[in-house]
Scaffold this active site. Sequence first.
Site, PDB file in Angstrom:
ATOM      1  N   GLY A   2       0.809  -1.215   0.000  1.00 17.88           N
ATOM      2  CA  GLY A   2       0.000   0.000   0.000  1.00 17.88           C
ATOM      3  C   GLY A   2       0.844   1.268   0.000  1.00 17.88           C
ATOM      4  N   ASN A   3       2.027   1.198   0.640  1.00 22.77           N
ATOM      5  CA  ASN A   3       2.870   2.392   0.726  1.00 22.77           C
ATOM      6  C   ASN A   3       3.363   2.842  -0.645  1.00 22.77           C
ATOM      7  OD1 ASN A   3       4.437  -0.101   0.941  1.00 22.77           O
ATOM      8  ND2 ASN A   3       6.184   1.259   0.940  1.00 22.77           N
ATOM      9  N   LYS A  26     -10.827  -9.482   8.988  1.00 24.14           N
ATOM     10  CA  LYS A  26      -9.990  -8.513   8.273  1.00 24.14           C
ATOM     11  C   LYS A  26     -10.640  -7.133   8.308  1.00 24.14           C
ATOM     12  CE  LYS A  26      -7.170  -6.683   5.269  1.00 24.14           C
ATOM     13  NZ  LYS A  26      -5.808  -6.307   5.625  1.00 24.14           N
ATOM     14  N   LYS A  56      -3.342  -9.778  -0.441  1.00 23.94           N
ATOM     15  CA  LYS A  56      -2.680  -9.561  -1.731  1.00 23.94           C
ATOM     16  C   LYS A  56      -1.355 -10.325  -1.828  1.00 23.94           C
ATOM     17  CE  LYS A  56       0.849  -6.199  -1.228  1.00 23.94           C
ATOM     18  NZ  LYS A  56       0.963  -6.266   0.192  1.00 23.94           N
ATOM     19  N   LYS A  73       3.270 -12.090   4.217  1.00 22.06           N
ATOM     20  CA  LYS A  73       4.390 -11.978   3.265  1.00 22.06           C
ATOM     21  C   LYS A  73       5.311 -13.183   3.395  1.00 22.06           C
ATOM     22  CE  LYS A  73       4.207  -6.987   3.716  1.00 22.06           C
ATOM     23  NZ  LYS A  73       3.120  -6.834   2.749  1.00 22.06           N
TER      24      LYS A  73
HETATM   25  P1  ADP Z   1       2.081  -3.681   2.836  1.00 17.33           P
HETATM   26  O1  ADP Z   1       1.184  -2.515   2.626  1.00 17.33           O
HETATM   27  O2  ADP Z   1       3.370  -3.562   2.082  1.00 17.33           O
HETATM   28  O3  ADP Z   1       1.411  -5.016   2.672  1.00 17.33           O
HETATM   29  P2  ADP Z   1       2.049  -4.167   5.729  1.00 17.33           P
HETATM   30  O4  ADP Z   1       1.833  -3.020   6.657  1.00 17.33           O
HETATM   31  O5  ADP Z   1       0.948  -5.116   5.506  1.00 17.33           O
HETATM   32  O6  ADP Z   1       2.582  -3.528   4.356  1.00 17.33           O
HETATM   33  O7  ADP Z   1       3.325  -5.009   6.219  1.00 17.33           O
HETATM   34  C1  ADP Z   1       4.568  -4.386   6.469  1.00 17.33           C
HETATM   35  C2  ADP Z   1       4.699  -4.069   7.972  1.00 17.33           C
HETATM   36  O8  ADP Z   1       4.860  -5.276   8.710  1.00 17.33           O
HETATM   37  C3  ADP Z   1       5.905  -3.279   8.365  1.00 17.33           C
HETATM   38  O9  ADP Z   1       5.716  -1.897   8.187  1.00 17.33           O
HETATM   39  C4  ADP Z   1       6.067  -3.647   9.854  1.00 17.33           C
HETATM   40  O10 ADP Z   1       5.489  -2.656  10.671  1.00 17.33           O
HETATM   41  C5  ADP Z   1       5.239  -4.910  10.032  1.00 17.33           C
HETATM   42  N1  ADP Z   1       5.899  -6.050  10.652  1.00 17.33           N
HETATM   43  C6  ADP Z   1       5.292  -6.884  11.509  1.00 17.33           C
HETATM   44  N2  ADP Z   1       6.122  -7.861  11.915  1.00 17.33           N
HETATM   45  C7  ADP Z   1       7.310  -7.636  11.275  1.00 17.33           C
HETATM   46  C8  ADP Z   1       8.561  -8.325  11.286  1.00 17.33           C
HETATM   47  N3  ADP Z   1       8.759  -9.427  12.001  1.00 17.33           N
HETATM   48  N4  ADP Z   1       9.555  -7.828  10.503  1.00 17.33           N
HETATM   49  C9  ADP Z   1       9.362  -6.710   9.772  1.00 17.33           C
HETATM   50  N5  ADP Z   1       8.195  -6.025   9.732  1.00 17.33           N
HETATM   51  C10 ADP Z   1       7.170  -6.484  10.479  1.00 17.33           C
HETATM   52 MG    MG Z   2      -0.182  -5.804   3.863  1.00 12.99          MG
END
Ligand code: ADP
Ligand code: MG
Length: 298
Positions: free
Chosen positions: A11-12, A120, A203, A265
């Site tokens: 999303g970023n 969700k 996603k 992820k």
């Molecule tokens: P996107 O929009 O790219 O899907 P998300 O917010 O869903 O992003 O996922 C990325 C976030 O996951 C990071 O900004 C971080 O705050 C969080 N996060 C949670 N656990 C971890 C971890 N173990 N290592 C790194 N990031 C983590």
């Molecule tokens: Mg995400």
Amino acid sequence: MGERVLIALGGNAMTGPDGSAAPEEQRAAVESAMTQVRHLVDAGHEVILTHGNGPQVGNLLLKNQLAADVVPPVPLDWCGAQTQATIGMLIMNALPYTTATIVTRTLVDPADPAFADPVKPIGRYFTEAEARRFEKLGQSWRRFDRGWRRVVASPEPLEILDAPAVLVLMRAAYTVVAAGGGGVPVVRQADGSLAGVEAVIDKDLAAALLARAVRATTLIIATDVENAVVGYGGPDPRPIGRITAQELRVLHAAGHFAGGSMGPKVEAALRFVHGGGERAVITSLNGISGDSGTRVEK
Ligand code: ADP
Ligand code: MG
């Protein structure tokens, strides 16, 4: 030889630095993301793109609610398709190649247990009174720290139904955008026809499935952190660089990756490599054409 790379943009990559989703900020964010993508294409790699759509769907839901007395609100699957088109258009405008965006449906199982337990969160925070009003219309709402949010099911993606169209366009040398927001969730009905459902598909999990379907060698999950981290947010955070799928699976099982953010992820990376992909990379947008990030191989 170039690799076939599927890039999943978080999303970023599509909103301003503060998470706001004003059109100019979305366009600028997509353009800066595509600068990174162009490095990969110009290095000879074949690229397929997918992306998140959380803030954009949130905005559409709010517009639907505010205008409900004037224009009939549309269901969540319609909102998903609308954001695929809009974000796809922005991506296409930012790439100097032959490009195409596929409105993509993802098959889910109507008996998926997620439908009985919607968790969700989508859209913005509301007051309890507003949440109760929407609950009466059949929606599920939950209290979070910052207020009430609508929650929907996040079922397992089973098949990217429109992946064959992606493959045809790839063979014709198109750079394709597909499965945005995880794809529009659809179920197969008793008569064989497909119907959209009020759910959202993760996603990252959909990206892993699409990456396998188009036989990508590399899955890149581009987000707002450089690496998956062991001990994230704790006193001794350790970024993960190169790692085998087996080692990562152990860390995942030990609960190092938060559900709803890094967890999916890591799960997507593991599924992709387990399914025969060569490598999955979790990295920041700036890292997609380098060799940093968390790199998962068999
Ligand atoms: P996107 O929009 O790219 O899907 P998300 O917010 O869903 O992003 O996922 C990325 C976030 O996951 C990071 O900004 C971080 O705050 C969080 N996060 C949670 N656990 C971890 C971890 N173990 N290592 C790194 N990031 C983590
Ligand atoms: Mg995400």
